[in-house]
Each structure stands twice: as structure tokens, then as C-alpha cells.
Design a protein around this motif. Structure first.
Motif, PDB file in Angstrom:
ATOM      1  N   LEU A 130      32.786   8.177  98.901  1.00 24.22           N
ATOM      2  CA  LEU A 130      32.496   6.901  99.004  1.00 24.22           C
ATOM      3  C   LEU A 130      33.011   6.109  98.150  1.00 24.22           C
ATOM      4  N   ALA A 131      33.357   4.645  98.524  1.00 24.65           N
ATOM      5  CA  ALA A 131      33.956   4.008  97.363  1.00 24.65           C
ATOM      6  C   ALA A 131      33.693   2.321  97.879  1.00 24.65           C
ATOM      7  N   THR A 132      33.268   1.545  96.808  1.00 21.90           N
ATOM      8  CA  THR A 132      32.837   0.174  97.630  1.00 21.90           C
ATOM      9  C   THR A 132      33.264  -1.063  96.070  1.00 21.90           C
ATOM     10  N   ASP A 133      33.694  -1.941  96.161  1.00 21.11           N
ATOM     11  CA  ASP A 133      33.633  -2.943  95.167  1.00 21.11           C
ATOM     12  C   ASP A 133      32.662  -3.927  95.250  1.00 21.11           C
ATOM     13  N   TRP A 134      31.523  -3.686  95.910  1.00 17.03           N
ATOM     14  CA  TRP A 134      30.354  -4.569  95.950  1.00 17.03           C
ATOM     15  C   TRP A 134      28.969  -3.648  95.203  1.00 17.03           C
ATOM     16  N   GLU A 135      28.782  -4.260  94.112  1.00 20.67           N
ATOM     17  CA  GLU A 135      27.694  -3.437  93.397  1.00 20.67           C
ATOM     18  C   GLU A 135      26.288  -3.256  94.218  1.00 20.67           C
ATOM     19  N   ASN A 136      26.049  -4.128  95.085  1.00 21.96           N
ATOM     20  CA  ASN A 136      24.582  -4.044  95.790  1.00 21.96           C
ATOM     21  C   ASN A 136      24.811  -2.834  96.714  1.00 21.96           C
ATOM     22  N   TYR A 137      26.208  -2.778  97.369  1.00 22.72           N
ATOM     23  CA  TYR A 137      26.305  -1.708  98.271  1.00 22.72           C
ATOM     24  C   TYR A 137      26.616  -0.527  97.616  1.00 22.72           C
ATOM     25  N   THR A 190      28.326  15.126  92.695  1.00 20.17           N
ATOM     26  CA  THR A 190      29.123  16.168  91.926  1.00 20.17           C
ATOM     27  C   THR A 190      29.284  15.784  90.513  1.00 20.17           C
ATOM     28  N   VAL A 191      28.428  14.462  90.295  1.00 29.30           N
ATOM     29  CA  VAL A 191      28.208  14.480  88.880  1.00 29.30           C
ATOM     30  C   VAL A 191      26.597  14.405  88.557  1.00 29.30           C
ATOM     31  N   GLU A 192      26.168  13.837  87.411  1.00 26.36           N
ATOM     32  CA  GLU A 192      24.873  13.984  87.138  1.00 26.36           C
ATOM     33  C   GLU A 192      23.738  13.293  88.178  1.00 26.36           C
ATOM     34  N   GLU A 193      22.944  13.563  88.478  1.00 25.20           N
ATOM     35  CA  GLU A 193      21.957  12.812  89.400  1.00 25.20           C
ATOM     36  C   GLU A 193      22.061  11.338  89.043  1.00 25.20           C
ATOM     37  N   GLY A 194      22.240  10.488  90.210  1.00 30.89           N
ATOM     38  CA  GLY A 194      22.282   9.163  90.364  1.00 30.89           C
ATOM     39  C   GLY A 194      23.497   8.545  89.656  1.00 30.89           C
ATOM     40  N   GLY A 195      24.532   9.261  89.169  1.00 36.57           N
ATOM     41  CA  GLY A 195      25.642   8.928  88.749  1.00 36.57           C
ATOM     42  C   GLY A 195      26.911   8.831  89.588  1.00 36.57           C
ATOM     43  N   PHE A 196      27.466   7.865  89.235  1.00 39.52           N
ATOM     44  CA  PHE A 196      28.864   7.427  90.097  1.00 39.52           C
ATOM     45  C   PHE A 196      29.890   8.263  89.271  1.00 39.52           C
ATOM     46  N   SER A 197      30.904   8.592  90.184  1.00 43.02           N
ATOM     47  CA  SER A 197      31.916   9.177  89.645  1.00 43.02           C
ATOM     48  C   SER A 197      33.252   8.448  89.198  1.00 43.02           C
ATOM     49  N   PRO A 198      34.007   9.020  88.479  1.00 39.91           N
ATOM     50  CA  PRO A 198      35.156   8.257  87.898  1.00 39.91           C
ATOM     51  C   PRO A 198      36.098   8.503  89.139  1.00 39.91           C
ATOM     52  N   ARG A 199      36.890   7.334  89.226  1.00 43.44           N
ATOM     53  CA  ARG A 199      38.038   7.399  90.399  1.00 43.44           C
ATOM     54  C   ARG A 199      38.916   8.726  90.550  1.00 43.44           C
ATOM     55  N   PRO A 200      38.787   9.471  91.489  1.00 41.98           N
ATOM     56  CA  PRO A 200      39.785  10.615  91.325  1.00 41.98           C
ATOM     57  C   PRO A 200      41.058  10.290  91.399  1.00 41.98           C
ATOM     58  N   ASP A 201      42.095  11.294  90.902  1.00 46.69           N
ATOM     59  CA  ASP A 201      43.330  10.943  90.692  1.00 46.69           C
ATOM     60  C   ASP A 201      43.999  10.681  92.117  1.00 46.69           C
ATOM     61  N   ASP A 202      43.434  11.427  93.064  1.00 45.86           N
ATOM     62  CA  ASP A 202      43.939  11.423  94.351  1.00 45.86           C
ATOM     63  C   ASP A 202      43.575  10.405  95.443  1.00 45.86           C
ATOM     64  N   ARG A 215      41.629  -7.277  88.349  1.00 46.97           N
ATOM     65  CA  ARG A 215      42.136  -8.607  87.698  1.00 46.97           C
ATOM     66  C   ARG A 215      41.178  -9.749  87.451  1.00 46.97           C
ATOM     67  N   LEU A 216      40.095  -9.753  88.816  1.00 52.03           N
ATOM     68  CA  LEU A 216      39.232 -10.959  88.711  1.00 52.03           C
ATOM     69  C   LEU A 216      37.750 -10.449  88.026  1.00 52.03           C
ATOM     70  N   GLY A 217      37.994  -9.187  87.420  1.00 49.33           N
ATOM     71  CA  GLY A 217      36.697  -8.790  87.001  1.00 49.33           C
ATOM     72  C   GLY A 217      35.545  -8.140  87.742  1.00 49.33           C
ATOM     73  N   HIS A 218      36.154  -7.647  88.964  1.00 43.53           N
ATOM     74  CA  HIS A 218      35.323  -6.780  89.778  1.00 43.53           C
ATOM     75  C   HIS A 218      35.122  -5.287  89.695  1.00 43.53           C
ATOM     76  N   GLY A 219      34.028  -4.764  89.706  1.00 42.72           N
ATOM     77  CA  GLY A 219      33.900  -3.184  89.439  1.00 42.72           C
ATOM     78  C   GLY A 219      34.081  -2.512  90.905  1.00 42.72           C
ATOM     79  N   VAL A 220      34.435  -1.211  90.563  1.00 42.84           N
ATOM     80  CA  VAL A 220      34.529  -0.374  91.721  1.00 42.84           C
ATOM     81  C   VAL A 220      33.890   0.863  91.621  1.00 42.84           C
TER      82      VAL A 220
END
Length: 246
Positions: free
Chosen positions: A184-191, A208-220, A232-237
């Protein structure tokens, strides 16, 4: 996905399906917009749909028959204009990909990418993903399911429309093989927080990472134009990768 570009004001076209986009009643996670294709998208659609299109009426598919081989199978739900899905398919010719998108211009755009790059390992549905899951895909047939940047339905009163819910995740689980990945991926922190809560409480999945942790974006997972604009607008993913454990 939300990178919906390259659209111009061309005459609208109808869905290739012989029945409605969805057979499901109740709350929907999408709003079906009036679709308009560019000339290039429509021409690619007309040429490519007979070979690369899949329909609800075909019923439960055998991926080995659809692709003519046995290979890792990936499903992307809501591929937007299809650029990222085509990029992934081109980068992994040893794998097979199925994309689902209800908006016809996105289907046309993806089929143009398929034609332009000579892709043979990709097929597409133009119906509700719920119908694909319930009526078209065998259990334990998928190695990976991807849901990238679904509509966040950011107003609190609309949160019930969000695609990623406990019941939906469990239905996906049965379509994944044991060991398969839900990405899953989203750019809305609440989501992102909502997704994490749902996945942590979901039976049969482990982070696949630590409990409760978000993953780095996979290369693929390609970075979309939409995502680059957001950065560019400072939004997180936020990426979440969970593995089916049973």
C-alpha cells in the motif's frame, strides 16, 4: 493511482464490459467520472483491448492460460493512467501483471504504453476491483497486490468510503499465496495511519519491517509525476508492505 495526466477533451467512449462497471451495492470507494480519451488512447484501446483486456464475463481465470506460462503474478488496483504499471511490467518481463481501473481513459493510456513498449506480460480489467477479487481471481493465485495512492476521502464523514478496510484486506489475503505481499502507498498521512491500523489488526499478515513501521519505497515502485510534484510541495509518502503469513 492519482497521476491522471495526458487527457484532452475528446468524445467520450463507453466501457468495453458488456455489463456495468460494478455489480456491488452499498458504499463505493470511487466516483465514476465521465471518461474522455485522447485520439492516441482510443486508437490504442481499439487495437489492443481484444488481446489484453479481461472481462467479468470470462469468470474465474487461469493465469497460466491467460499469459501462456507460469510466472509470479502481480495485481495493481487503481492504476490511474498506467505509466507506473507499464514501467514495472517492462522492468520485470519474467513476471506477469494484471491492472484494474474503472476509468476508461486510464485503460486507454495503459494500452498505449503496452503497444508503444511491446509489453506481453500485462492484462487489464475495466471493472470494479471488488468484482475482480470476488469473481475473477482464484485463491492463492497472486504473489503481490499493489494499491498505490487510492482516493484518500480526506473528509472524516467520507472515511467509510476508503478502499483499505478490514474486510477488503481479508478478501485480498485469500487471493495472495502464503508469503505474498500486500503493498500500500499513500501521500495522505491520516490515510497512512488508517492503513497501518487496519493492517496491524488484520489476521494473517505481518509487517515486513518493524511492528508499526512504514517501509522505504521499494526500488521497483516507480516514482510518479504526481508523487514528484507532491515531494516538491513538501508532501510525504508512506509505503506499507505486509506479507501473508497464513
Amino acid at each position: 493511482m492519482t497521476d491522471r495526466d495526458n487527457q484532452t477533451d475528446q468524445p467520450s467512449v463507453t466501457s468495453p464490459a458488456t455489463s456495468p462497471i460494478t455489480t456491488r451495492r452499498g458504499i463505493r470507494s470511487f466516483v465514476l467520472r465521465q471518461g474522455r480519451m485522447t485520439v492516441g488512447q482510443k486508437n490504442a484501446f481499439d487495437r489492443c483491448w481484444p488481446k489484453f483486456g479481461l472481462t467479468r464475463e470470462q469468470g474465474m481465470i487461469d493465469p497460466r492460460e491467460v499469459f501462456g506460462r507460469e510466472a509470479p503474478l502481480n495485481l495493481e488496483i487503481g492504476f490511474g493512467m498506467g505509466k507506473s504499471l507499464a514501467t514495472m511490467a517492462a522492468a520485470a518481463p519474467e513476471q506477469d501483471f494484471i491492472g484494474v481501473e474503472v476509468h476508461l481513459p486510464g485503460v486507454g493510456a495503459l494500452l498505449k504504453e503496452v503497444e508503444d513498449h511491446g509489453l506481453e506480460n500485462l492484462r487489464v480489467y475495466n471493472i470494479d476491483a471488488n468484482d475482480v477479487i470476488d469473481l475473477c481471481l482464484p485463491d492463492a493465485s497472486l504473489d503481490r497486490v499493489m494499491v498505490f495512492f487510492p482516493d484518500p476521502w480526506h473528509k472524516k464523514r467520507h472515511h467509510k468510503r476508503r478502499l483499505v478496510q478490514a474486510e477488503f484486506v481479508q478478501r485480498l489475503r485469500h487471493k495472495l499465496r502464503v508469503g505474498g505481499i500486500l503493498h500500500l502507498a499513500t501521500d495522505w498521512e491520516n490515510y497512512a495511519e488508517h492503513m497501518m491500523e487496519v493492517m496491524q489488526a488484520s489476521e494473517g499478515f505481518a509487517n515486513t519491517v518493524e511492528e508499526g513501521g512504514f517501509s522505504p519505497r521499494p526500488d521497483d515502485r516507480p516514482i510518479t509525476k504526481f508523487e514528484q510534484r507532491g515531494e516538491r510541495l513538501g508532501h510525504g509518502v508512506w509505503d506499507l508492505l505486509f506479507r501473508r503469513t497464513n
